[in-house]
Design a protein around this motif. Sequence first.
Motif, PDB file in Angstrom:
ATOM      1  N   ALA A   1       0.794  -1.268  -0.247  1.00 43.49           N
ATOM      2  CA  ALA A   1      -0.036  -0.080  -0.126  1.00 43.49           C
ATOM      3  C   ALA A   1       0.673   1.363  -0.237  1.00 43.49           C
ATOM      4  CB  ALA A   1      -1.081  -0.628   1.500  1.00 43.49           C
ATOM      5  N   GLY A   2       1.899   1.632   0.962  1.00 45.68           N
ATOM      6  CA  GLY A   2       3.118   2.088   0.605  1.00 45.68           C
ATOM      7  C   GLY A   2       3.792   2.410  -0.909  1.00 45.68           C
ATOM      8  N   ALA A   3       3.241   1.364  -1.114  1.00 48.87           N
ATOM      9  CA  ALA A   3       4.340   1.734  -2.693  1.00 48.87           C
ATOM     10  C   ALA A   3       3.524   3.296  -2.811  1.00 48.87           C
ATOM     11  CB  ALA A   3       4.795   0.780  -3.953  1.00 48.87           C
ATOM     12  N   ALA A   4       1.630   3.280  -3.526  1.00 44.92           N
ATOM     13  CA  ALA A   4       1.470   3.849  -3.403  1.00 44.92           C
ATOM     14  C   ALA A   4       0.536   4.971  -2.687  1.00 44.92           C
ATOM     15  CB  ALA A   4      -0.552   3.109  -4.820  1.00 44.92           C
ATOM     16  N   HIS A   5       1.338   5.454  -1.780  1.00 45.45           N
ATOM     17  CA  HIS A   5       0.547   5.721  -0.950  1.00 45.45           C
ATOM     18  C   HIS A   5      -0.437   6.588  -0.164  1.00 45.45           C
ATOM     19  CE1 HIS A   5       4.832   7.841  -1.708  1.00 45.45           C
ATOM     20  NE2 HIS A   5       4.513   7.442  -3.049  1.00 45.45           N
ATOM     21  N   ILE A   6      -1.096   4.738  -0.453  1.00 41.18           N
ATOM     22  CA  ILE A   6      -2.299   4.303   0.318  1.00 41.18           C
ATOM     23  C   ILE A   6      -3.227   3.813   1.553  1.00 41.18           C
ATOM     24  CG2 ILE A   6      -3.856   5.362  -2.128  1.00 41.18           C
ATOM     25  CD1 ILE A   6      -4.031   2.088  -2.228  1.00 41.18           C
ATOM     26  N   SER A   7      -3.744   3.419   1.853  1.00 42.69           N
ATOM     27  CA  SER A   7      -4.035   2.884   2.941  1.00 42.69           C
ATOM     28  C   SER A   7      -3.843   1.492   2.233  1.00 42.69           C
ATOM     29  CB  SER A   7      -5.388   3.287   3.586  1.00 42.69           C
ATOM     30  OG  SER A   7      -6.360   3.074   3.009  1.00 42.69           O
ATOM     31  N   ARG A   8      -4.027   0.241   3.733  1.00 46.79           N
ATOM     32  CA  ARG A   8      -4.013  -0.556   3.817  1.00 46.79           C
ATOM     33  C   ARG A   8      -5.353  -1.147   3.049  1.00 46.79           C
ATOM     34  NH1 ARG A   8      -1.857  -3.725   9.568  1.00 46.79           N
ATOM     35  NH2 ARG A   8      -3.335  -1.790   9.329  1.00 46.79           N
ATOM     36  N   SER A   9      -6.570  -0.394   3.404  1.00 44.31           N
ATOM     37  CA  SER A   9      -8.092  -0.680   2.910  1.00 44.31           C
ATOM     38  C   SER A   9      -8.294  -0.673   1.828  1.00 44.31           C
ATOM     39  CB  SER A   9      -9.305  -0.578   3.918  1.00 44.31           C
ATOM     40  OG  SER A   9      -8.627   1.104   4.030  1.00 44.31           O
ATOM     41  N   GLU A  10      -7.846   0.905   0.711  1.00 46.54           N
ATOM     42  CA  GLU A  10      -7.417   1.525   0.305  1.00 46.54           C
ATOM     43  C   GLU A  10      -7.461   0.506  -1.336  1.00 46.54           C
ATOM     44  OE1 GLU A  10      -8.904   3.667  -3.799  1.00 46.54           O
ATOM     45  OE2 GLU A  10      -9.955   3.714  -1.424  1.00 46.54           O
ATOM     46  N   ALA A  11      -5.982  -0.031  -0.334  1.00 46.06           N
ATOM     47  CA  ALA A  11      -4.642  -1.123  -1.487  1.00 46.06           C
ATOM     48  C   ALA A  11      -6.252  -2.435  -1.838  1.00 46.06           C
ATOM     49  CB  ALA A  11      -4.205  -1.505  -0.957  1.00 46.06           C
ATOM     50  N   GLY A  12      -6.318  -3.362  -0.695  1.00 42.39           N
ATOM     51  CA  GLY A  12      -7.109  -4.206  -0.976  1.00 42.39           C
ATOM     52  C   GLY A  12      -8.341  -4.429  -1.514  1.00 42.39           C
ATOM     53  N   ARG A  13      -9.457  -2.704  -1.850  1.00 42.14           N
ATOM     54  CA  ARG A  13     -10.561  -1.831  -2.784  1.00 42.14           C
ATOM     55  C   ARG A  13      -9.594  -1.823  -4.238  1.00 42.14           C
ATOM     56  NH1 ARG A  13     -12.306   0.576   1.524  1.00 42.14           N
ATOM     57  NH2 ARG A  13     -10.853   2.689   0.817  1.00 42.14           N
ATOM     58  N   CYS A  14      -8.297  -1.464  -4.587  1.00 45.30           N
ATOM     59  CA  CYS A  14      -7.333  -1.685  -5.932  1.00 45.30           C
ATOM     60  C   CYS A  14      -7.281  -2.762  -6.515  1.00 45.30           C
ATOM     61  CB  CYS A  14      -6.344  -0.759  -6.008  1.00 45.30           C
ATOM     62  SG  CYS A  14      -6.315   1.252  -5.471  1.00 45.30           S
ATOM     63  N   PHE A  15      -7.044  -3.582  -6.151  1.00 49.16           N
ATOM     64  CA  PHE A  15      -6.427  -4.967  -6.175  1.00 49.16           C
ATOM     65  C   PHE A  15      -7.828  -5.679  -6.757  1.00 49.16           C
ATOM     66  CE2 PHE A  15      -2.253  -4.105  -4.553  1.00 49.16           C
ATOM     67  CZ  PHE A  15      -1.347  -5.157  -5.716  1.00 49.16           C
ATOM     68  N   GLN A  16      -9.170  -5.694  -5.816  1.00 45.13           N
ATOM     69  CA  GLN A  16      -9.918  -6.396  -5.877  1.00 45.13           C
ATOM     70  C   GLN A  16     -10.625  -5.177  -7.428  1.00 45.13           C
ATOM     71  OE1 GLN A  16     -11.694  -8.971  -4.828  1.00 45.13           O
ATOM     72  NE2 GLN A  16      -9.940  -9.426  -3.028  1.00 45.13           N
ATOM     73  N   SER A  17     -11.000  -4.865  -7.203  1.00 46.57           N
ATOM     74  CA  SER A  17     -11.382  -3.667  -8.597  1.00 46.57           C
ATOM     75  C   SER A  17     -10.681  -4.597  -9.644  1.00 46.57           C
ATOM     76  CB  SER A  17     -12.350  -2.512  -8.314  1.00 46.57           C
ATOM     77  OG  SER A  17     -10.552  -1.911  -8.744  1.00 46.57           O
ATOM     78  N   TYR A  18      -9.737  -4.725 -10.131  1.00 42.17           N
ATOM     79  CA  TYR A  18      -9.339  -4.933 -11.233  1.00 42.17           C
ATOM     80  C   TYR A  18      -8.955  -6.980 -11.304  1.00 42.17           C
ATOM     81  CZ  TYR A  18      -8.531  -0.182 -12.746  1.00 42.17           C
ATOM     82  OH  TYR A  18      -9.031   0.723 -13.571  1.00 42.17           O
TER      83      TYR A  18
END
Length: 294
Positions: A216-233
């Motif tokens: 998540a830190g690689a994109a400067h976002i929270s862990r929950s937001e990282a999870g949403r990004c991966f789930q959506s794509y």
Amino acid sequence: MPIILDHQLQEQIPHDSSTFPITFYCDELADLPNRAGPVHWHPYFEIATSQSSVLDFQVGQTHTILEPGDSIFINQNMLHGIRQLSGVKPDRFPNIVFSGTVVAPETSTIYRKYIRPILACNSLPFVVFRHDNDLWDEVRQWIRTTYFAMQEQPDCYEMTVQRSICCILETIFRNFDSLPKSNASRVQLNTQIRLQKMLSYIYENYAQRITLADIAGAAHISRSEAGRCFQSYLGCSPVEELIKYRLQTAKRLLHETTLTLQEISFACGFHSVNYFSRQFRKRYGYSPTNARIG
């Protein structure tokens, strides 16, 4: 020729093609785990064709089914991946990756008037040329002509390729207003950029200890937001994608090297051979030892 990705998951046209910026690929699916290609992107156009199988072609968040004879045009900088859904043998899946400069220089009127508008259109991520749609008969023929010329390289093949691609892009431009558009929101575009950053981090650092917070830190976002990004794509969690990539790398090393299971396990970020073996069997249905024997 295998897909060449840099550390940012950009597909690279080989350097020796810089003076004629187009590369032809074929038979890639035969060498890919589960006949599924990695999600990646590149600042070039791509055209790919299903020859004998049903393929699931993902562009952004959209999954498009390609039947035998169907071709797809993918615009620049779009995350995309491929998975074969049917067929006993791997589909040959011919495809070309090329720059618009194969037709004309960026400083030319042709590039500015006809190519740049396609490149700049975020609402046109891809175009499908269906085998049963008469509108695309000529386009499909030009695509076949390009594949043949790139593979066989007869006399003056570069001129044949340039002429065919020019005709394909001209047809897209002439039908531009009537082509189905997909207006990506700013949120979707931001999500894709974030996912690119996180995937790049995974591909660069898979051999190290990586946590969800690191990804998540690689994109400067929270862990929950990282999870949403991966789930959506990708339909999975960041950690699941990390494990999948580690296992794909391990499978390749089992076939291509004589490293021990422990050495491969550590080289791929698994710090327990038993855990590595369990995960490998869970994903592929057989043990790492059997993979090497096969």
